[in-house]
Design an enzyme around this catalytic site. Structure first.
Site, short mmCIF file in Angstrom:
data_model
loop_
_atom_site.label_atom_id
_atom_site.label_comp_id
_atom_site.label_asym_id
_atom_site.label_seq_id
_atom_site.Cartn_x
_atom_site.Cartn_y
_atom_site.Cartn_z
N LYS A 1 0.71 18.67 -30.16
CA LYS A 1 0.23 19.78 -30.99
C LYS A 1 -1.29 19.83 -31.00
O LYS A 1 -1.89 20.91 -30.93
CB LYS A 1 0.78 19.63 -32.41
N GLN B 1 3.77 16.16 -40.57
CA GLN B 1 4.75 15.75 -39.56
C GLN B 1 5.92 15.00 -40.21
O GLN B 1 5.73 14.03 -40.93
CB GLN B 1 4.08 14.84 -38.51
N ASP C 1 4.19 25.51 -40.90
CA ASP C 1 5.54 25.12 -40.49
C ASP C 1 6.59 26.07 -41.05
O ASP C 1 7.75 26.07 -40.61
CB ASP C 1 5.86 23.70 -40.95
#
Length: 281
Positions: free
Chosen positions: A52, A96, A119
């Site tokens: 990412k 994460q 997200d």
């Protein structure tokens, strides 16, 4: 069978984003900023985070990594999120998952400013998605919808069967398909006859986490198959669908790797840019 190439599609999107980011950075005097929080030393999570961060650098988004120890107290992790919520240089916050045992991931996700929730997991964004309102959308489902669109697969009026009901993929994917006028069925562990349900589908979307779960006898000829699974086996990475077995049945299918995975990261970049545009006006 036609291959739905997510890697190639994601590369095109990233080039488009790179051009947009360059223009907007010059106009507003700062680049988009993404904060990536990684707690602990989970090897898979470390790989995902590095991918990412590299993707951000490739398109001109500034990524700031926050590596936190496994034994960090819940309160300290929450303080980090609150700090990033108030940082005007940060447009997106990515926590994460999974978090180490003992940490409450939902409490942390709820704490993220919905306008920085790249997200798409915050209840506000999930609720707005359910209502069909503009929002930051979950990356994997939104990436799948973009992949279908860019490969000319119209879901309107089609029967779509989603295998898996997770908050990350299954549920938001079903909502996005509904918004595009598909007729949607969700299958899960309590579904009585999954194979029979899947055989009715024009589009099969598998996110069940079981290697080669979807076999040729479960898919009607000509169906489109989207494989969301990434399963590590002795033979390497395999999806939730039997790719080789479906080649004579499916009309089009995503490979693993190189299908949905690259689109998830591309959508993260899209979401970060969308959040940035909202913040700079």
């Amino acid at each position: 069978m036609r291959i739905i190439d997510g890697k190639k599609t994601a590369a095109i999107i990233r080039q488009e984003l790179k051009d947009q980011v360059a223009v907007l950075t010059a106009r507003h005097g700062r680049a988009p900023g993404l904060a990536v929080i990684l707690v602990g030393d989970n090897p898979a999570s470390q790989v995902y985070v590095r991918n990412k961060e590299r993707a951000c650098a490739d398109v001109g988004i500034i990524s700031k990594g926050f590596r936190l120890p496994t034994d960090i107290p819940q309160e300290q992790l929450e303080d980090t999120i609150v700090f990033l919520n108030s940082d005007p240089a940060i447009d997106g916050i990515l926590l994460q998952l999974p978090l180490p045992k003992g940490l409450d991931s939902q409490r942390c996700l709820d704490l993220i400013d919905p306008s920085k929730d790249v997200d798409g997991f915050h209840p506000v964004n999930m609720g707005r998605l359910a209502l069909g309102l503009p929002c930051l959308r979950s990356c994997t489902p939104a990436g799948i919808m973009t992949l279908l669109d860019r490969h000319g697969i119209d879901v309107a009026g089609k029967k779509a069967v989603v295998i898996g009901r997770s908050n990350i993929v299954g549920k938001p994917l079903a909502l996005m398909l509904l918004q595009k006028n598909a007729t949607v069925t969700i299958c899960h562990s309590r579904t009585k006859d999954i194979a029979e349900e899947v055989r009715t589908a024009d589009i099969v979307l598998a996110a069940v986490g079981i290697p080669k779960f979807v076999t040729a006898d479960m898919v009607k000829p000509g169906a489109v198959v989207i494989d969301v699974g990434i399963n590590r086996t002795e033979l390497g990475l395999v999806g939730d669908c039997d790719f080789a077995g479906l080649q004579d049945t499916a009309s089009a299918m995503t490979p693993v790797p190189g299908g949905v995975g690259p689109m998830t990261i591309a959508q993260l970049l899209v979401n970060t840019l969308e959040a940035y545009v909202e913040h700079v006006g």
